[in-house]
Design a protein around this motif. Structure first.
Motif, PDB file in Angstrom:
ATOM      1  N   ALA A 183     -28.874  22.134  12.526  1.00  0.00           N
ATOM      2  CA  ALA A 183     -29.560  22.472  13.780  1.00  0.00           C
ATOM      3  C   ALA A 183     -29.202  21.481  14.882  1.00  0.00           C
ATOM      4  O   ALA A 183     -29.024  21.862  16.044  1.00  0.00           O
ATOM      5  CB  ALA A 183     -31.067  22.497  13.559  1.00  0.00           C
ATOM      6  N   LYS A 184     -29.072  20.219  14.515  1.00  0.00           N
ATOM      7  CA  LYS A 184     -28.702  19.187  15.495  1.00  0.00           C
ATOM      8  C   LYS A 184     -27.298  19.439  16.036  1.00  0.00           C
ATOM      9  O   LYS A 184     -27.073  19.366  17.251  1.00  0.00           O
ATOM     10  CB  LYS A 184     -28.780  17.812  14.818  1.00  0.00           C
ATOM     11  CG  LYS A 184     -28.497  16.640  15.701  1.00  0.00           C
ATOM     12  CD  LYS A 184     -28.840  15.368  14.937  1.00  0.00           C
ATOM     13  CE  LYS A 184     -27.761  14.363  15.004  1.00  0.00           C
ATOM     14  NZ  LYS A 184     -28.049  13.148  14.242  1.00  0.00           N
ATOM     15  N   LEU A 185     -26.362  19.765  15.148  1.00  0.00           N
ATOM     16  CA  LEU A 185     -24.993  20.051  15.582  1.00  0.00           C
ATOM     17  C   LEU A 185     -24.952  21.296  16.463  1.00  0.00           C
ATOM     18  O   LEU A 185     -24.240  21.329  17.467  1.00  0.00           O
ATOM     19  CB  LEU A 185     -24.071  20.227  14.377  1.00  0.00           C
ATOM     20  CG  LEU A 185     -23.673  18.953  13.647  1.00  0.00           C
ATOM     21  CD1 LEU A 185     -22.864  19.293  12.396  1.00  0.00           C
ATOM     22  CD2 LEU A 185     -22.895  18.021  14.545  1.00  0.00           C
ATOM     23  N   ARG A 245     -26.230  20.390  19.859  1.00  0.00           N
ATOM     24  CA  ARG A 245     -25.221  19.620  20.595  1.00  0.00           C
ATOM     25  C   ARG A 245     -24.096  20.512  21.103  1.00  0.00           C
ATOM     26  O   ARG A 245     -23.614  20.333  22.217  1.00  0.00           O
ATOM     27  CB  ARG A 245     -24.684  18.499  19.711  1.00  0.00           C
ATOM     28  CG  ARG A 245     -25.681  17.376  19.525  1.00  0.00           C
ATOM     29  CD  ARG A 245     -25.150  16.303  18.632  1.00  0.00           C
ATOM     30  NE  ARG A 245     -26.004  15.120  18.690  1.00  0.00           N
ATOM     31  CZ  ARG A 245     -25.773  14.011  18.021  1.00  0.00           C
ATOM     32  NH1 ARG A 245     -24.714  13.920  17.228  1.00  0.00           N
ATOM     33  NH2 ARG A 245     -26.583  13.001  18.131  1.00  0.00           N
ATOM     34  N   ARG A 246     -23.669  21.468  20.278  1.00  0.00           N
ATOM     35  CA  ARG A 246     -22.631  22.411  20.728  1.00  0.00           C
ATOM     36  C   ARG A 246     -23.117  23.201  21.938  1.00  0.00           C
ATOM     37  O   ARG A 246     -22.363  23.427  22.890  1.00  0.00           O
ATOM     38  CB  ARG A 246     -22.259  23.368  19.596  1.00  0.00           C
ATOM     39  CG  ARG A 246     -21.330  22.787  18.585  1.00  0.00           C
ATOM     40  CD  ARG A 246     -20.837  23.835  17.588  1.00  0.00           C
ATOM     41  NE  ARG A 246     -20.122  23.191  16.528  1.00  0.00           N
ATOM     42  CZ  ARG A 246     -20.623  22.945  15.315  1.00  0.00           C
ATOM     43  NH1 ARG A 246     -21.835  23.342  15.017  1.00  0.00           N
ATOM     44  NH2 ARG A 246     -19.909  22.325  14.411  1.00  0.00           N
ATOM     45  N   ASP A 258     -15.430  13.213  25.645  1.00  0.00           N
ATOM     46  CA  ASP A 258     -15.735  11.992  24.887  1.00  0.00           C
ATOM     47  C   ASP A 258     -17.045  12.134  24.120  1.00  0.00           C
ATOM     48  O   ASP A 258     -17.144  11.729  22.957  1.00  0.00           O
ATOM     49  CB  ASP A 258     -15.809  10.777  25.813  1.00  0.00           C
ATOM     50  CG  ASP A 258     -14.451  10.348  26.338  1.00  0.00           C
ATOM     51  OD1 ASP A 258     -13.427  10.785  25.762  1.00  0.00           O
ATOM     52  OD2 ASP A 258     -14.412   9.568  27.318  1.00  0.00           O
ATOM     53  N   ILE A 259     -18.041  12.684  24.784  1.00  0.00           N
ATOM     54  CA  ILE A 259     -19.336  12.891  24.127  1.00  0.00           C
ATOM     55  C   ILE A 259     -19.178  13.851  22.957  1.00  0.00           C
ATOM     56  O   ILE A 259     -19.703  13.624  21.857  1.00  0.00           O
ATOM     57  CB  ILE A 259     -20.382  13.414  25.134  1.00  0.00           C
ATOM     58  CG1 ILE A 259     -20.703  12.340  26.159  1.00  0.00           C
ATOM     59  CG2 ILE A 259     -21.646  13.876  24.416  1.00  0.00           C
ATOM     60  CD1 ILE A 259     -21.489  12.841  27.361  1.00  0.00           C
ATOM     61  N   GLU A 260     -18.414  14.915  23.184  1.00  0.00           N
ATOM     62  CA  GLU A 260     -18.164  15.906  22.128  1.00  0.00           C
ATOM     63  C   GLU A 260     -17.488  15.253  20.924  1.00  0.00           C
ATOM     64  O   GLU A 260     -17.858  15.515  19.763  1.00  0.00           O
ATOM     65  CB  GLU A 260     -17.312  17.032  22.690  1.00  0.00           C
ATOM     66  CG  GLU A 260     -17.092  18.185  21.762  1.00  0.00           C
ATOM     67  CD  GLU A 260     -16.272  19.283  22.399  1.00  0.00           C
ATOM     68  OE1 GLU A 260     -16.504  20.447  22.038  1.00  0.00           O
ATOM     69  OE2 GLU A 260     -15.410  19.001  23.251  1.00  0.00           O
ATOM     70  N   GLN A 261     -16.533  14.390  21.183  1.00  0.00           N
ATOM     71  CA  GLN A 261     -15.830  13.710  20.098  1.00  0.00           C
ATOM     72  C   GLN A 261     -16.743  12.705  19.391  1.00  0.00           C
ATOM     73  O   GLN A 261     -16.749  12.616  18.163  1.00  0.00           O
ATOM     74  CB  GLN A 261     -14.587  13.017  20.627  1.00  0.00           C
ATOM     75  CG  GLN A 261     -13.706  12.465  19.526  1.00  0.00           C
ATOM     76  CD  GLN A 261     -12.391  11.969  20.074  1.00  0.00           C
ATOM     77  OE1 GLN A 261     -12.259  11.671  21.255  1.00  0.00           O
ATOM     78  NE2 GLN A 261     -11.395  11.891  19.222  1.00  0.00           N
TER      79      GLN A 261
END
Length: 137
Positions: free
Chosen positions: A49-51, A54-55, A129-132
């Motif tokens: 759920a967290k991922l 974030r997506r 950068d945040i995504e990575q």
């Protein structure tokens, strides 16, 4: 020698006590194992759920940046006299702002110079950068 009757009594008592102990503790052991399994499943569900959240945030930021850029281009094409659109107050930018590692001057430049392609590139790189860092790529 031990009387056979006493041997039977002692053997029967020992067997009964052992059976009672096992029957009392085996549900506790099984419950403990089930609890561990459920904890692992719950942790996996929370992580998933967290991922997913974030997506969704990254997609919202990218879509918002594109929309703000398109709005600015339309504003410039129409040569309107009003001030150009700002990022502050937009939900997508305010949620992104907390994750940006810019100093105060850089943040001011980003907010007030959206018409500069370097600003759009800088925000785009920051989002990547945040995504990575979050492990989404």
């Amino acid at each position: 020698m031990v009387d056979p009757i006493w041997a039977g009594v002692i053997g029967g008592a020992t067997g009964s006590i052992t059976t009672a102990i096992v029957s009392l503790f085996s549900p506790r052991v099984l419950w403990s194992m089930e609890e561990r399994k459920l904890n692992v499943l719950n942790e996996a569900a929370r992580e998933s759920a967290k991922l997913e959240h974030r997506r969704a945030l990254v997609k919202e930021w990218r879509d918002g940046l594109q929309a703000a850029r398109d709005e600015l281009i339309a504003h410039q094409d129409q040569q309107l006299e009003s001030s150009s659109p700002e990022l502050t107050g937009r939900a997508w930018f305010e949620s992104l702002r907390t994750h940006l590692a810019f100093d105060q001057r850089e943040m001011w430049d980003i907010i007030n110079n959206l018409d500069n392609s370097d600003t759009v590139a800088k925000l785009s790189v920051a989002i990547a950068d945040i995504e990575q860092r979050w492990g989404l790529v």
